[in-house]
Design a protein around this motif. Sequence first.
Motif, PDB file in Angstrom:
ATOM      1  N   HIS A  84       0.854  -1.246   0.068  1.00 27.62           N
ATOM      2  CA  HIS A  84      -0.127   0.060   0.055  1.00 27.62           C
ATOM      3  C   HIS A  84       0.878   1.357  -0.118  1.00 27.62           C
ATOM      4  CE1 HIS A  84      -3.365   2.490   0.367  1.00 27.62           C
ATOM      5  NE2 HIS A  84      -3.514   2.499   1.498  1.00 27.62           N
ATOM      6  N   ILE A 100      -6.718  -7.403   3.930  1.00 30.77           N
ATOM      7  CA  ILE A 100      -6.322  -6.043   3.572  1.00 30.77           C
ATOM      8  C   ILE A 100      -7.125  -5.207   4.605  1.00 30.77           C
ATOM      9  CG2 ILE A 100      -6.479  -4.336   1.982  1.00 30.77           C
ATOM     10  CD1 ILE A 100      -6.078  -6.677  -0.209  1.00 30.77           C
ATOM     11  N   ILE A 166      -5.992  -0.043  -4.108  1.00 30.96           N
ATOM     12  CA  ILE A 166      -6.614  -1.283  -3.524  1.00 30.96           C
ATOM     13  C   ILE A 166      -7.975  -1.657  -3.908  1.00 30.96           C
ATOM     14  CG2 ILE A 166      -7.051  -2.759  -1.646  1.00 30.96           C
ATOM     15  CD1 ILE A 166      -4.602  -1.060  -0.277  1.00 30.96           C
TER      16      ILE A 166
END
Length: 227
Positions: A84, A100, A166
């Motif tokens: 990230h 996540i 993401i």
Amino acid sequence: MKIGILQTGLVPDGLAAEHGQYPGMFERLLADQGFTFQSWSVVEGEFPNGPDDADAWLITGSRHGAYEEHDWIPPLEDLIRAIHASGKRMVGICFGHQIIAQALGGTVAKYEGGWAVGAHTYDFADGPRTINAWHQDQVIDKPEEARVVATNPFCANAALLYGDSIYTVQAHPEFDDAFTEGLIDQRGRGVVPDALLEGARAKIGTPLATGEMSDQIAEFLKTGKLT
């Protein structure tokens, strides 16, 4: 473009010979999209050196809970945060969706409403999509930076978008009907209530949004945009 697949679970022995492992399912889902692939079985302690080992990343599903105490979960969360921070794009599916969220400040727990098994329909921005599901855990509280981009009455946080880096989905676009029926027979009995299993079996053959999900995931991995 090289996609690094982080394998977080193993296919049941009775299904692996026919269907292969989870990375292979994603390679089939994303075939003809211009990708190459490399997999690391993090569930067995195999990790890449870091975010630069691939151009973008994908985290698979698993029978394990994100909140369980396994030696491989803390380093996986560290890797998620490193990816990230690097700005490289990442996709998470089912357990990948959950781990996540947990790594970035959300909460994962067993859903009090029980299991989702088989074909379920989710409301995306461009309309409903039906995808095979197999989960009891859910993202109960999403990370602050995440935005909900798909939902249904059973699963409020069915897909989450974190900026342009993401994208995660609770259901399994890589599961075809044959694999789902195999899970019903070989993993579901004694774990999932029989009525839910038979309800899922009755939905086998429902048209699935496999192509739409393949295109959307591929486009996101390439550009950071959702189609």
